[in-house]
Design a protein around this motif. Structure first.
Motif, PDB file in Angstrom:
ATOM      1  N   SER A   1       7.183  -3.580  -3.716  1.00 51.63           N
ATOM      2  CA  SER A   1       5.817  -3.080  -3.554  1.00 51.63           C
ATOM      3  C   SER A   1       5.401  -3.121  -2.092  1.00 51.63           C
ATOM      4  O   SER A   1       4.755  -2.192  -1.586  1.00 51.63           O
ATOM      5  CB  SER A   1       4.847  -3.914  -4.401  1.00 51.63           C
ATOM      6  N   ARG A   2       5.761  -4.170  -1.405  1.00 54.09           N
ATOM      7  CA  ARG A   2       5.449  -4.271   0.025  1.00 54.09           C
ATOM      8  C   ARG A   2       6.167  -3.166   0.805  1.00 54.09           C
ATOM      9  O   ARG A   2       5.590  -2.583   1.731  1.00 54.09           O
ATOM     10  CB  ARG A   2       5.846  -5.647   0.562  1.00 54.09           C
TER      11      ARG A   2
ATOM     12  N   ILE B   1       1.918  -4.332  11.562  1.00 56.05           N
ATOM     13  CA  ILE B   1       2.753  -4.916  10.517  1.00 56.05           C
ATOM     14  C   ILE B   1       1.901  -5.215   9.289  1.00 56.05           C
ATOM     15  O   ILE B   1       0.780  -5.712   9.399  1.00 56.05           O
ATOM     16  CB  ILE B   1       3.441  -6.204  11.004  1.00 56.05           C
ATOM     17  N   LEU B   2       2.444  -4.911   8.119  1.00 55.25           N
ATOM     18  CA  LEU B   2       1.763  -5.222   6.868  1.00 55.25           C
ATOM     19  C   LEU B   2       1.536  -6.726   6.783  1.00 55.25           C
ATOM     20  O   LEU B   2       2.460  -7.514   6.961  1.00 55.25           O
ATOM     21  CB  LEU B   2       2.618  -4.754   5.687  1.00 55.25           C
TER      22      LEU B   2
ATOM     23  N   TYR C   1       5.712   1.825   3.777  1.00 57.25           N
ATOM     24  CA  TYR C   1       6.069   3.240   3.897  1.00 57.25           C
ATOM     25  C   TYR C   1       4.822   4.111   3.831  1.00 57.25           C
ATOM     26  O   TYR C   1       4.694   5.109   4.546  1.00 57.25           O
ATOM     27  CB  TYR C   1       7.046   3.623   2.777  1.00 57.25           C
ATOM     28  N   THR C   2       3.885   3.722   2.964  1.00 57.62           N
ATOM     29  CA  THR C   2       2.646   4.486   2.797  1.00 57.62           C
ATOM     30  C   THR C   2       1.878   4.594   4.101  1.00 57.62           C
ATOM     31  O   THR C   2       1.439   5.680   4.498  1.00 57.62           O
ATOM     32  CB  THR C   2       1.764   3.825   1.719  1.00 57.62           C
ATOM     33  N   PHE C   3       1.705   3.465   4.780  1.00 57.61           N
ATOM     34  CA  PHE C   3       0.920   3.489   6.016  1.00 57.61           C
ATOM     35  C   PHE C   3       1.688   4.144   7.169  1.00 57.61           C
ATOM     36  O   PHE C   3       1.072   4.636   8.111  1.00 57.61           O
ATOM     37  CB  PHE C   3       0.493   2.070   6.389  1.00 57.61           C
ATOM     38  N   ALA C   4       3.010   4.162   7.082  1.00 56.35           N
ATOM     39  CA  ALA C   4       3.817   4.832   8.107  1.00 56.35           C
ATOM     40  C   ALA C   4       3.900   6.329   7.867  1.00 56.35           C
ATOM     41  O   ALA C   4       4.098   7.105   8.810  1.00 56.35           O
ATOM     42  CB  ALA C   4       5.222   4.227   8.145  1.00 56.35           C
TER      43      ALA C   4
ATOM     44  N   GLU D   1       8.393   6.228  -6.611  1.00 58.55           N
ATOM     45  CA  GLU D   1       8.930   7.556  -6.301  1.00 58.55           C
ATOM     46  C   GLU D   1      10.126   7.494  -5.344  1.00 58.55           C
ATOM     47  O   GLU D   1      11.095   8.251  -5.495  1.00 58.55           O
ATOM     48  CB  GLU D   1       7.827   8.418  -5.686  1.00 58.55           C
ATOM     49  N   LYS D   2      10.083   6.588  -4.375  1.00 62.07           N
ATOM     50  CA  LYS D   2      11.144   6.506  -3.369  1.00 62.07           C
ATOM     51  C   LYS D   2      12.320   5.642  -3.829  1.00 62.07           C
ATOM     52  O   LYS D   2      13.297   5.502  -3.095  1.00 62.07           O
ATOM     53  CB  LYS D   2      10.584   5.928  -2.063  1.00 62.07           C
TER      54      LYS D   2
END
Length: 332
Positions: free
Chosen positions: A245-246, A293-294, A251-254, A58-59
């Protein structure tokens, strides 16, 4: 100001400026190389565990890496290994590294390249009103098992490690319907500690999680793989997919609220935002380090060898595949 006027008034300035403008226009109009198409077979019906992939889509993160990605939802009737091995998809998502190891023993030429969960989310889920907190609570219980999945292998490995006689419990197929548990048809289900507890909480049923790691069983969760042939000719494409993907998961967790809203657009009716948000919080414990951090998505040889060991113990492996035929981490 004088210098500017003089520079523009120098002989030939107009012609040079027009030539530069023509060059810029030419570059802008030059056809860009087409994006590399990539089809990805997910391991399950889209939920919070897949949010990062849909956020990357999406982004525009995949597009920024030169990819045109199609995400194909999974489900109980979908075998990502067979889908990828048949070249219907380029990349697949296995439920765990166990699935990749078993596939290799059956001759499927697949190769893992990343694992998004640093530990397996598989666990035994019961309810507080009838809890199973350790191996002593298991005899006499009725357990819904997801047969043919890593869930079955890990649960049976736990029974063996904990010295629980399988004949002392009753195992029935898990229909992937929590009503089996909430209506008392079974005492527990094999599931994800990052999934069913969140759904049950929303339904008003506090859950109890029995992690298989309590018996020293360590594995990986969702694992990304491709075929040996595809990897051999598309290493940079796979690296691009992994990087994008990373970015999507970071971005998802942020931005969890935005990520859940994006995920909702790609899912069917029945999406429960509260439940998915809670899942995302639980998933972060498997994907984000204490510094925020991921974590890297690399697989470890010793861990994979340990998985091979308990698979042999369950009679799942006659001969363990060589480690370099199971996974090869991407260059950093």
């Amino acid at each position: 100001m004088t210098n500017t006027v003089h520079s523009r008034g120098q002989p030939g300035f107009a012609s040079r400026w027009l030539a530069l403008l023509a060059l810029c226009v030419g570059l802008a109009c030059r056809p860009q190389p087409p994006a590399q198409t990539l089809k990805v077979q997910l391991g399950w019906i889209p939920d919070a565990h897949h949010a990062g992939f849909y956020v990357a889509l999406e982004k525009g993160f995949y597009q920024n890496h030169g990819l045109a990605v199609t995400l194909v939802p999974g489900g109980p009737e979908v075998d990502p290994v067979k889908v990828v091995a048949s070249q219907t998809a380029d990349i697949g998502q296995a439920g765990g590294i166990e699935q990749v190891i078993q596939a290799r023993t059956h001759g499927f030429p697949i190769l893992a390249f990343a694992t998004i969960h640093r530990d397996t989310p598989h666990a035994l889920i019961s309810l507080e009103r009838n809890p199973i907190r350790n191996e002593k609570d298991l005899p006499g219980k009725r357990i819904a098992v997801a047969y043919g999945d890593a869930a079955e292998v890990l649960f049976k490995a736990y029974l063996r490690k904990a010295h629980v006689d399988p004949a002392s419990i009753t195992m029935v197929p898990f229909r992937f319907d929590l009503s089996q548990l909430t209506n008392g048809e079974v005492d527990a289900v094999t599931g994800f500690k990052t999934d069913q507890p969140a759904s049950l909480r929303v339904l008003g049923f506090p859950a109890v999680v029995l992690s298989y790691s309590s018996q020293g069983i360590r594995s990986y969760g969702y694992t990304l793989f491709t075929t040996e042939a595809f990897r051999g000719t598309n290493e940079t494409v796979i690296q691009a997919f992994n990087s994008a993907s990373r970015e999507g998961f970071a971005y998802t967790f942020a931005h969890p609220q935005e990520a859940i809203a994006i995920l909702k657009k790609w899912t069917k009716a029945g999406f429960n935002e509260k439940s998915e948000r809670r899942k995302l919080e639980l998933i972060s414990t498997l994907m984000v380090d204490t510094d925020g951090i991921l974590n890297d998505w690399n697989l470890d040889t010793e861990r994979v060898q340990g998985v091979e060991e308990f698979l042999r113990g369950e009679g799942q492996l006659k001969q363990a595949p060589e480690i370099d035929t199971i996974f090869r981490n991407l260059p950093r």
